[in-house]
Scaffold this motif. Structure first.
Motif, PDB file in Angstrom:
ATOM      1  N   GLU A   1       0.989  -1.130  -0.115  1.00 31.84           N
ATOM      2  CA  GLU A   1       0.019  -0.248   0.089  1.00 31.84           C
ATOM      3  C   GLU A   1       0.496   0.884   0.346  1.00 31.84           C
ATOM      4  N   TYR A   2       1.959   0.747   0.197  1.00 31.13           N
ATOM      5  CA  TYR A   2       3.158   2.822   0.017  1.00 31.13           C
ATOM      6  C   TYR A   2       3.771   1.780  -0.539  1.00 31.13           C
ATOM      7  N   TRP A   3       3.334   1.663  -2.014  1.00 29.64           N
ATOM      8  CA  TRP A   3       4.647   1.413  -3.229  1.00 29.64           C
ATOM      9  C   TRP A   3       4.813   2.712  -3.680  1.00 29.64           C
ATOM     10  N   GLY A   4       3.426   3.365  -3.798  1.00 27.64           N
ATOM     11  CA  GLY A   4       3.275   4.540  -4.581  1.00 27.64           C
ATOM     12  C   GLY A   4       4.236   5.990  -3.681  1.00 27.64           C
ATOM     13  N   GLN A   5       5.268   5.701  -2.910  1.00 24.59           N
ATOM     14  CA  GLN A   5       5.846   6.360  -1.957  1.00 24.59           C
ATOM     15  C   GLN A   5       7.745   5.514  -1.793  1.00 24.59           C
ATOM     16  N   LEU A   6       7.873   4.628  -2.820  1.00 25.39           N
ATOM     17  CA  LEU A   6       8.712   3.814  -2.598  1.00 25.39           C
ATOM     18  C   LEU A   6       9.988   4.149  -3.288  1.00 25.39           C
ATOM     19  N   ALA A   7       9.783   5.288  -3.923  1.00 29.38           N
ATOM     20  CA  ALA A   7      11.457   6.113  -4.073  1.00 29.38           C
ATOM     21  C   ALA A   7      11.525   6.500  -3.063  1.00 29.38           C
ATOM     22  N   GLU A   8      10.556   7.475  -1.753  1.00 27.88           N
ATOM     23  CA  GLU A   8      11.598   8.398  -0.984  1.00 27.88           C
ATOM     24  C   GLU A   8      11.767   7.994  -0.189  1.00 27.88           C
ATOM     25  N   ILE A   9      10.982   6.427   0.678  1.00 27.81           N
ATOM     26  CA  ILE A   9      11.261   5.523   1.316  1.00 27.81           C
ATOM     27  C   ILE A   9      13.269   5.626   1.335  1.00 27.81           C
ATOM     28  N   ALA A  10      12.670   4.104   0.100  1.00 28.74           N
ATOM     29  CA  ALA A  10      14.102   3.261  -0.017  1.00 28.74           C
ATOM     30  C   ALA A  10      15.354   4.332  -0.007  1.00 28.74           C
ATOM     31  N   GLU A  11      15.414   6.059  -0.766  1.00 26.80           N
ATOM     32  CA  GLU A  11      15.597   6.884  -0.511  1.00 26.80           C
ATOM     33  C   GLU A  11      16.290   7.521   0.409  1.00 26.80           C
ATOM     34  N   PHE A  12      15.261   7.487   1.902  1.00 30.91           N
ATOM     35  CA  PHE A  12      15.562   8.033   2.764  1.00 30.91           C
ATOM     36  C   PHE A  12      15.876   6.485   3.899  1.00 30.91           C
ATOM     37  N   ALA A  13      15.804   5.061   3.783  1.00 27.56           N
ATOM     38  CA  ALA A  13      16.409   4.476   4.551  1.00 27.56           C
ATOM     39  C   ALA A  13      17.765   3.905   4.409  1.00 27.56           C
ATOM     40  N   MET A  14      18.216   4.339   2.756  1.00 25.27           N
ATOM     41  CA  MET A  14      19.002   4.309   2.234  1.00 25.27           C
ATOM     42  C   MET A  14      20.694   5.343   2.805  1.00 25.27           C
ATOM     43  N   THR A  15      19.358   5.804   3.205  1.00 23.48           N
ATOM     44  CA  THR A  15      20.766   7.888   2.527  1.00 23.48           C
ATOM     45  C   THR A  15      20.411   7.604   4.647  1.00 23.48           C
ATOM     46  N   THR A  16      19.891   7.100   6.040  1.00 18.85           N
ATOM     47  CA  THR A  16      19.741   7.057   6.649  1.00 18.85           C
ATOM     48  C   THR A  16      21.104   5.938   7.398  1.00 18.85           C
ATOM     49  N   LEU A  17      20.863   4.588   6.847  1.00 16.06           N
ATOM     50  CA  LEU A  17      21.499   3.336   7.036  1.00 16.06           C
ATOM     51  C   LEU A  17      23.025   4.008   7.231  1.00 16.06           C
ATOM     52  N   LEU A  18      23.220   5.054   5.750  1.00 18.54           N
ATOM     53  CA  LEU A  18      25.386   4.265   5.112  1.00 18.54           C
ATOM     54  C   LEU A  18      25.256   5.885   6.041  1.00 18.54           C
ATOM     55  N   ASN A  19      24.210   6.888   6.105  1.00 12.68           N
ATOM     56  CA  ASN A  19      25.363   7.859   7.653  1.00 12.68           C
ATOM     57  C   ASN A  19      25.136   7.826   8.431  1.00 12.68           C
ATOM     58  N   MET A  20      24.831   6.440   9.421  1.00 17.25           N
ATOM     59  CA  MET A  20      25.205   6.303  10.195  1.00 17.25           C
ATOM     60  C   MET A  20      26.182   6.539  10.599  1.00 17.25           C
ATOM     61  N   LYS A  21      26.527   7.076  12.237  1.00 19.46           N
ATOM     62  CA  LYS A  21      28.495   7.095  13.185  1.00 19.46           C
ATOM     63  C   LYS A  21      28.201   6.705  14.073  1.00 19.46           C
ATOM     64  N   ASN A  22      29.742   6.121  14.737  1.00 20.67           N
ATOM     65  CA  ASN A  22      29.668   5.367  16.151  1.00 20.67           C
ATOM     66  C   ASN A  22      29.872   6.940  16.810  1.00 20.67           C
ATOM     67  N   ASN A  23      29.927   6.079  18.445  1.00 20.09           N
ATOM     68  CA  ASN A  23      30.330   7.765  19.216  1.00 20.09           C
ATOM     69  C   ASN A  23      31.084   8.268  18.607  1.00 20.09           C
ATOM     70  N   THR A  24      32.225   8.575  17.667  1.00 16.47           N
ATOM     71  CA  THR A  24      32.685   8.778  17.451  1.00 16.47           C
ATOM     72  C   THR A  24      33.101  10.690  16.618  1.00 16.47           C
ATOM     73  N   GLY A  25      32.109   9.939  16.034  1.00 12.21           N
ATOM     74  CA  GLY A  25      31.962  10.394  14.409  1.00 12.21           C
ATOM     75  C   GLY A  25      32.038   9.656  12.974  1.00 12.21           C
ATOM     76  N   VAL A  26      32.596   8.326  13.852  1.00 11.65           N
ATOM     77  CA  VAL A  26      32.599   7.495  11.875  1.00 11.65           C
ATOM     78  C   VAL A  26      31.704   7.057  11.243  1.00 11.65           C
ATOM     79  N   TYR A  27      31.943   6.748  10.408  1.00 16.65           N
ATOM     80  CA  TYR A  27      30.387   6.197   9.688  1.00 16.65           C
ATOM     81  C   TYR A  27      31.026   4.827   9.527  1.00 16.65           C
ATOM     82  N   LEU A  28      29.719   4.220  10.227  1.00 14.17           N
ATOM     83  CA  LEU A  28      29.986   2.811  10.726  1.00 14.17           C
ATOM     84  C   LEU A  28      29.861   1.884   9.263  1.00 14.17           C
ATOM     85  N   PHE A  29      28.984   1.773   8.006  1.00 14.48           N
ATOM     86  CA  PHE A  29      29.619   1.430   6.884  1.00 14.48           C
ATOM     87  C   PHE A  29      29.792   2.575   5.628  1.00 14.48           C
ATOM     88  N   ASP A  30      30.449   2.062   5.205  1.00 13.07           N
ATOM     89  CA  ASP A  30      30.818   2.575   3.527  1.00 13.07           C
ATOM     90  C   ASP A  30      30.436   1.721   2.151  1.00 13.07           C
TER      91      ASP A  30
END
Length: 175
Positions: free
Chosen positions: A93-122
């Motif tokens: 039922e949310y496939w109409g928003q899929l592009a926005e959802i996917a971009e948000f999830a990917m950007t959020t997860l790839l930009n996670m940092k540890n407590n010293t400010g270093v990215y967790l994932f590249d």
């Protein structure tokens, strides 16, 4: 729309979502007919197995929300160096928003940092079965890159065979 990801973790010994809440995600995935797409390898076929996967020590599991509506989930596993395997499911039922959802999830997860400010994932990687051309096209249109088709890369429980898949990857900052 305001999107957010809720990590499925323990805070002071209490999980952020109940076991029945996680199991209901599996049931909804099946009701939407997405289990054969998202969980194609057959290792997760019951609500209990889904819960065990979400709780596994080698899994980071997230619930996706649009405002207060549960819209899907994502998980990371197979961690090596600063790389993880990425999995994603948005309810139909949310496939109409899929592009926005996917971009948000990917950007959020790839930009996670540890407590010293270093990215967790590249880098996030994943396989999309070649029979799922719609998902491959969508992924490539929305920030994913292909390293090509890999023969016998995935096991399809429905056909009882290993099948070719497109090897997809995401890196921070690339579109």
């Amino acid at each position: 729309m305001t999107y957010r990801l809720l990590p499925y973790i323990k805070i002071d010994g209490i999980r952020t979502v109940t076991d029945s809440g996680i199991k209901s995600l599996f049931n909804r995935t099946v009701e939407d007919g997405l289990d054969k797409i998202v969980l194609y390898d057959g290792t997760v076929q019951t609500p209990e197995a889904f819960l065990n996967m979400a709780k596994a020590s080698g899994t980071y599991f997230y619930l996706g929300y649009s405002d207060k509506e549960l819209i899907g989930y994502a998980w990371l596993n197979r961690f090596e160096n600063r790389t993880a395997r990425y999995h994603f499911c948005a309810f139909k039922e949310y496939w109409g928003q899929l592009a926005e959802i996917a971009e948000f999830a990917m950007t959020t997860l790839l930009n996670m940092k540890n407590n010293t400010g270093v990215y967790l994932f590249d880098l996030f990687t994943g396989y999309i079965p070649t029979w799922n051309q719609a998902a491959i096209k969508f992924t490539l249109k929305h920030g994913g890159h292909s390293a090509g088709e890999i023969p016998n890369a995935i096991y399809n429980a429905e056909t009882q065979k290993s099948e070719p898949a497109e090897f997809i990857y995401y890196t921070r900052g690339e579109k």
